[in-house]
Write a protein that holds these residues in place. Sequence first.
Motif, PDB file in Angstrom:
ATOM      1  N   LEU A  33      38.692  40.385  47.892  1.00 54.14           N
ATOM      2  CA  LEU A  33      38.771  41.974  48.238  1.00 54.14           C
ATOM      3  C   LEU A  33      37.374  42.667  48.377  1.00 54.14           C
ATOM      4  O   LEU A  33      36.175  41.974  47.718  1.00 54.14           O
ATOM      5  CB  LEU A  33      39.257  42.729  46.760  1.00 54.14           C
TER       6      LEU A  33
ATOM      7  N   CYS B 109      46.378  43.603  42.365  1.00 56.28           N
ATOM      8  CA  CYS B 109      45.750  44.585  43.395  1.00 56.28           C
ATOM      9  C   CYS B 109      47.099  45.281  44.090  1.00 56.28           C
ATOM     10  O   CYS B 109      48.026  44.598  44.640  1.00 56.28           O
ATOM     11  CB  CYS B 109      44.987  43.851  44.552  1.00 56.28           C
TER      12      CYS B 109
ATOM     13  N   ALA C  58      41.934  38.837  43.303  1.00 58.03           N
ATOM     14  CA  ALA C  58      43.293  39.108  42.739  1.00 58.03           C
ATOM     15  C   ALA C  58      44.213  37.900  42.634  1.00 58.03           C
ATOM     16  O   ALA C  58      44.024  36.998  43.473  1.00 58.03           O
ATOM     17  CB  ALA C  58      43.985  40.126  43.663  1.00 58.03           C
TER      18      ALA C  58
ATOM     19  N   VAL D 278      48.980  40.230  44.808  1.00 56.04           N
ATOM     20  CA  VAL D 278      48.731  41.547  45.960  1.00 56.04           C
ATOM     21  C   VAL D 278      50.036  42.160  46.280  1.00 56.04           C
ATOM     22  O   VAL D 278      50.810  41.533  46.563  1.00 56.04           O
ATOM     23  CB  VAL D 278      47.582  41.149  47.161  1.00 56.04           C
TER      24      VAL D 278
ATOM     25  N   LYS E 226      35.845  46.377  47.101  1.00 57.88           N
ATOM     26  CA  LYS E 226      36.030  47.530  46.023  1.00 57.88           C
ATOM     27  C   LYS E 226      34.889  48.095  45.931  1.00 57.88           C
ATOM     28  O   LYS E 226      33.866  47.930  46.372  1.00 57.88           O
ATOM     29  CB  LYS E 226      36.737  47.093  44.708  1.00 57.88           C
TER      30      LYS E 226
ATOM     31  N   CYS F 158      41.254  43.743  51.962  1.00 57.61           N
ATOM     32  CA  CYS F 158      41.799  42.348  51.111  1.00 57.61           C
ATOM     33  C   CYS F 158      42.099  41.400  52.252  1.00 57.61           C
ATOM     34  O   CYS F 158      42.709  41.515  53.199  1.00 57.61           O
ATOM     35  CB  CYS F 158      43.200  42.540  50.547  1.00 57.61           C
TER      36      CYS F 158
ATOM     37  N   ALA G  91      42.283  48.138  46.336  1.00 59.85           N
ATOM     38  CA  ALA G  91      41.145  47.878  47.077  1.00 59.85           C
ATOM     39  C   ALA G  91      40.999  48.590  48.456  1.00 59.85           C
ATOM     40  O   ALA G  91      41.940  49.142  48.830  1.00 59.85           O
ATOM     41  CB  ALA G  91      41.612  46.258  47.497  1.00 59.85           C
TER      42      ALA G  91
END
Length: 213
Positions: free
Chosen positions: A91, A114, A202, A205, A93, A85, A82
């Motif tokens: 996120l 992630c 996600a 993470v 991206k 976050c 990412a």
Amino acid sequence: MSQNEKRLAGEAALRYVEKGAVIGVGTGSTVAFFIDALASMKNDIQGAVSSSEQSTRQLKSHGIDVLDLNAVGPLDIYIDGADECDPHKRLIKGGGAALTREKIIASASKTFVCIMDSSKQVDVLGTFPLPVEVIPMARSHVAREISAMGGHPVWRDGVVTDNGNWILDVHGWRIVDPVGTENKLNQIVGVVTCGLFAARPADIVLVGDRVLG
């Protein structure tokens, strides 16, 4: 520190890879460490669905079969990085311009892991310019619509996505409602998708080898 955290995160993601699985694989510098680590398990998995030509080349260089998502159906797990976050695992991206394929694979996966370094953690999304993939002929139209929403879109000149489209990077936003902003952007005619992964955030993470939250 950043590179070490990326490597640790890539290696830590292996704990979520089950034998016999087809793995969704994202794009970027942290994912590159994951792909290198995944090579040690290549005989234990069926293969990988890749989100970019860059990752496809790296996977194949390790002898990992790259499969078509249409041929394998739903995936058990997707591993990707990412650019930002927030505390709710939402996120931004798309810094590598692979956001559309990444979002497709994330949507088709039961679990999205992630992997990142601590520099990507933010309280509110938006410091990193938000990528929006657009149909080339709609670039100016989409830019005007985004400007009306208060953003400052900048064409990533010279970049063409693996899908043949262009990228607008939206500066100057403090995204306090990521789900609402994602939905609004996706409704603009000419937008393929945006780099907000908020409606489908996600599930896990990893910051280095540490699980966030």
